[in-house]
Design a protein around this motif. Structure first.
Motif, mmCIF file in Angstrom:
data_model
loop_
_atom_site.group_PDB
_atom_site.id
_atom_site.type_symbol
_atom_site.label_atom_id
_atom_site.label_comp_id
_atom_site.label_asym_id
_atom_site.label_seq_id
_atom_site.Cartn_x
_atom_site.Cartn_y
_atom_site.Cartn_z
ATOM 1 N N TYR B 15 0.857 -1.180 0.000
ATOM 2 C CA TYR B 15 0.000 0.000 0.000
ATOM 3 C C TYR B 15 0.889 1.225 0.000
ATOM 4 O O TYR B 15 1.815 1.326 0.797
ATOM 5 C CB TYR B 15 -0.898 0.027 1.244
ATOM 6 C CG TYR B 15 -1.981 -1.024 1.224
ATOM 7 C CD1 TYR B 15 -3.061 -0.888 0.362
ATOM 8 C CD2 TYR B 15 -1.914 -2.142 2.053
ATOM 9 C CE1 TYR B 15 -4.055 -1.852 0.335
ATOM 10 C CE2 TYR B 15 -2.908 -3.099 2.033
ATOM 11 C CZ TYR B 15 -3.977 -2.953 1.173
ATOM 12 O OH TYR B 15 -4.959 -3.892 1.144
ATOM 13 N N ASN B 53 -8.662 -11.611 1.584
ATOM 14 C CA ASN B 53 -9.342 -10.886 0.503
ATOM 15 C C ASN B 53 -8.747 -11.250 -0.851
ATOM 16 O O ASN B 53 -9.457 -11.345 -1.856
ATOM 17 C CB ASN B 53 -9.235 -9.384 0.725
ATOM 18 C CG ASN B 53 -10.028 -8.945 1.945
ATOM 19 O OD1 ASN B 53 -10.931 -9.664 2.386
ATOM 20 N ND2 ASN B 53 -9.681 -7.803 2.507
ATOM 21 N N LEU B 58 -11.289 -10.797 -3.957
ATOM 22 C CA LEU B 58 -11.868 -9.477 -3.744
ATOM 23 C C LEU B 58 -10.805 -8.408 -3.961
ATOM 24 O O LEU B 58 -11.100 -7.250 -4.179
ATOM 25 C CB LEU B 58 -12.411 -9.367 -2.311
ATOM 26 C CG LEU B 58 -13.680 -10.155 -2.017
ATOM 27 C CD1 LEU B 58 -13.888 -10.278 -0.511
ATOM 28 C CD2 LEU B 58 -14.880 -9.485 -2.660
ATOM 29 N N ASP B 59 -9.560 -8.824 -3.852
ATOM 30 C CA ASP B 59 -8.436 -7.902 -3.943
ATOM 31 C C ASP B 59 -7.389 -8.548 -4.838
ATOM 32 O O ASP B 59 -7.409 -9.765 -5.044
ATOM 33 C CB ASP B 59 -7.874 -7.689 -2.522
ATOM 34 C CG ASP B 59 -7.175 -6.359 -2.397
ATOM 35 O OD1 ASP B 59 -7.013 -5.663 -3.432
ATOM 36 O OD2 ASP B 59 -6.789 -6.010 -1.267
ATOM 37 N N ASP B 78 -12.611 -8.461 -14.645
ATOM 38 C CA ASP B 78 -13.598 -8.255 -13.581
ATOM 39 C C ASP B 78 -14.730 -9.274 -13.595
ATOM 40 O O ASP B 78 -15.155 -9.749 -12.551
ATOM 41 C CB ASP B 78 -14.205 -6.852 -13.705
ATOM 42 C CG ASP B 78 -13.351 -5.839 -12.983
ATOM 43 O OD1 ASP B 78 -12.827 -6.179 -11.914
ATOM 44 O OD2 ASP B 78 -13.215 -4.720 -13.497
#
Ligand SMILES: Nc1ncnc2c1ncn2[C@@H]1O[C@H](COP(=O)(O)OP(=O)(O)OP(=O)(O)O)[C@@H](O)[C@H]1O
Ligand SMILES: [Mg+2]
Lengths: 410, 237
Positions: B15, B53, B58-59, B78
């Motif tokens: 991040y 995740n 989801l990630d 997606d």
């Protein structure tokens, strides 16, 4: 299909949970649709009622009246000072016309009649004084007996032709020929029965008694300044135009209208009714469309706003849906359907209000109301376009949300 | 043993916080085989949720390889990811993540809506799964009309409804008292004994002891990965 139903269900859910915002938006759509559909359905109804009037006038006929029969313009006061069109004037016109034509003259009033059966009618019978051309020009065939003749008019005969309602009401449906009816203090012998015309705009056309106009002027309405209606029938289109010109000239000189002044009478033909009418309808449609479009833009911005807030508030819900397998397209679709649903609710409301309004209008004005299928279709279309265009951006925003961030949103 | 359901190699997640880089995961490799029951443990901030995740699609990782049933997840778009989440993965969250205005039944059938299942089939299957978690008489209740344990059961029923290849649970007992937590763990125990594959995140040793394999994370790194030879055992109901 399943997706659509699902979208609609979700839409109702979100409308329910955002009552105030949704109802304001739905209301503004309803107003917009009301303005647009109200004006289109009003035009539909007027169209059908006017085309019926035009049929009554007939293709090569025109009528002369003191005041406009169908007026779509404002300003009734200027008609009040016009001189009457008397029977005398009608006869002068008739004798001066050189083109071949039939000149029907009529004047009428509503009163009660009494038959020799002893039955007195309600005071709603239309008593019409006519000359011999009335029946041909107004397309009023005789079913039984004969019509009013030239001699009847000339000799001021006390004879009458009656409509079917009169037969039913005061003669109990029995053959009325050679029976008598009393109007005022005069007895009339019945010489004919009209062919039934049925009802137009909810009003029976058969509740009539027709007598010679000369008799009418003497016995029923002896006011010398009462105006008659004149209808002139030509036999072709060019002749019609010629007679209309000639009539205008003769009437202007008989009534001393100075050059440059407006006519002090009305000529009503198919053509100028349609002209007047289309000015009027275009006024309604421009006005309706303009106010409708403004209301709909306001509504559209409202939809966009409510949808954006709703997407924001439901970020977590969108996250959940994505986490269990909703694709971007599904989410996009769901929100677009939701926007459309909200618009359709408003649209249905708007169309319903305008239909109720029209029914009321019809109730008070005698204009027959046409079921507003056009405006229903129009409203469906507008609402779909409105919902999908203004709902698209919020829906797109929703579909782009990252599932993890959406789930984390509180 | 047969092919792993999940296979990650040298996965990292970074991040960017302004100029600073935070490594939530550093070079993590892990394989999960069918019918495994794995607990992932570690202190707060060690990267457990980040890992889950990612496993749950989801990630996405910053680098590394993720194969799900032999398919490269990094290659998927997606829609593919949505399909995997829908059909192959049952995710159970610490905070339940139920739709607040929808009944248990509707919450549970939600994945089948996106799978394109018919209304009758959906309803029938949702009733079945709700009954299997002991909520046959709570179908019409909304989440706020249910206890925490019942909400988590609804969430588990939702995770089970598509018969996923794997169940991922991120601190499923984190919001529950210990007694209710034990009931939920019994449920996972049953699911595992019926053949389901389960990965469970927790920072409670008691909870982790239910699993047959315990992976410990620290600062985004796998500290240890061991078999649990004596998992807590319940009589199967
Ligand atoms: N969206 C984000 N942006 C920046 N840093 C993040 C983000 N998500 C997680 N992190 C960081 O990544 C690290 C791992 O977080 P993660 O949620 O995986 O921890 P965890 O092991 O689940 O902790 P807990 O037991 O408290 O749930 C933490 O240091 C966290 O601050
Ligand atoms: Mg966590």
């Amino acid at each position: 299909m399943r997706q659509i139903i699902e979208g609609i269900l979700i839409a109702f859910d979100s409308v329910r949970s955002n009552k105030l915002r949704s109802s304001l938006t739905i209301l503004s759509i309803a107003i917009g649709i009301f303005a647009i559909s109200g004006s289109t359905s009003a035009i539909d109804s007027l169209n059908s009622s006017v085309s019926r009037q035009l049929q009554e006038i007939g293709e090569y006929s025109f009528s002369i009246t003191r005041n406009p029969k169908v007026s779509f313009s404002i300003g009734f006061r200027r008609f009040a000072r016009r001189k009457p069109i008397t029977y005398k004037l009608a006869k002068e016109l008739q004798s001066e016309l050189t083109t071949t034509s039939l000149v029907s003259v009529e004047n009428s009033t509503t009163t009660s009649i009494k038959a020799n059966t002893g039955i007195t009618s309600d005071p709603d019978v239309e008593v019409t004084g006519v000359n011999e051309y009335y029946f041909t020009v107004n397309n009023t065939p005789i079913e039984d007996g004969r019509a009013i003749s030239m001699e009847d008019v000339f000799n001021k005969q006390s004879v009458a032709v009656v409509g079917n309602d009169v037969v039913v009401k005061v003669f109990n449906g029995n053959n009325p020929l050679n029976q008598t009816i009393t109007i005022g203090s005069t007895n009339y012998t019945i010489i004919g029965v009209l062919k039934s015309k049925g009802a137009v705009m909810g009003q029976s056309q058969d509740n009539v008694v027709i007598i010679p106009i000369t008799t009418y002027n003497e016995k029923v309405n002896d006011n010398r300044f009462s105006s008659v209606d004149i209808t002139i029938k030509a036999f072709s289109k060019p002749e019609l135009i010629e007679i209309m010109d000639e009539t205008t000239g003769i009437l202007r000189s008989l009534r001393n209208v100075k050059p440059g002044e407006e006519n002090d009478f009305e000529l009503l033909s198919n053509e100028n009714v349609s002209n007047q009418f289309s000015t009027f309808t275009s006024f309604i449609s421009v006005f309706g469309a303009a106010s409708g479009v403004i209301a709909l833009i306001v509504a559209g911005v409202g939809i966009m706003n409510i949808m954006l807030v709703s997407v924001k508030e439901r970020t977590k819900e969108i996250g959940i849906r994505k986490a269990v397998g909703a694709t971007r397209t599904t989410i996009l679709f769901q929100f677009v359907v939701e926007a459309i649903t909200m618009c359709q609710i408003g649209g249905i409301l708007g169309v319903s209000i305008s239909y109720v309004g029209l029914l009321l209008l019809g109730h008070f004005t005698n204009i027959e109301i046409v079921f507003p299928i056009n405006s229903i279709l129009l409203s469906l279309l507008i609402c779909t376009v409105l919902g999908s265009s203004f709902g698209l951006y919020p829906a797109w925003k929703a579909s782009k949300l990252d599932p993890i961030e959406a789930l984390r949103y509180e | 043993m047969n092919q792993p359901i999940i296979e990650i190699e040298h996965i990292s997640k970074v991040y960017e916080m302004g100029s600073e880089e935070i490594f939530a995961l550093r070079d993590v490799s892990l394989s999960i085989y069918p019918n495994e029951y794995v607990a992932i443990m570690g202190p707060s901030g060690s990267g457990k949720s980040t890992l889950m995740n990612m496993l749950g699609c989801l990630d996405t990782p910053s680098s590394g390889v993720y194969n799900f049933k032999g398919l490269d997840v990094n290659e998927m778009d997606d829609n593919d990811l949505a399909t995997i989440r829908n059909k192959e993965i049952g995710f159970v969250f610490q905070t339940f993540n139920l739709l607040p205005r929808a009944s248990s039944l509707r919450n549970v059938e939600l994945p089948l809506i996106y799978a394109g299942e018919s209304t009758t089939k959906r309803k029938q299957r949702a009733e079945e799964v709700l009954a299997s978690v002991g909520l046959q008489d709570r179908m019409g209740h909304k989440p706020n009309e249910l206890s925490g344990g019942q909400r988590q059961r609804v969430a588990i029923a939702r995770a089970l409804i598509t018969n996923p290849a794997i169940i991922l649970a991120d601190e499923p007992t984190g919001n529950l008292d210990s007694k209710t937590g034990v009931e939920i763990m019994k449920l996972f125990h049953d699911l595992h004994s019926k053949g389901n594959t389960i990965i469970l995140v927790t920072h409670e040793e008691d909870i982790a002891r239910h699993a047959h394999r315990i992976v410990r994370l620290k600062d985004g790194l796998i500290e240890s990965d061991e078999k649990n030879s004596q998992p807590t055992y319940y009589e199967t109901i």
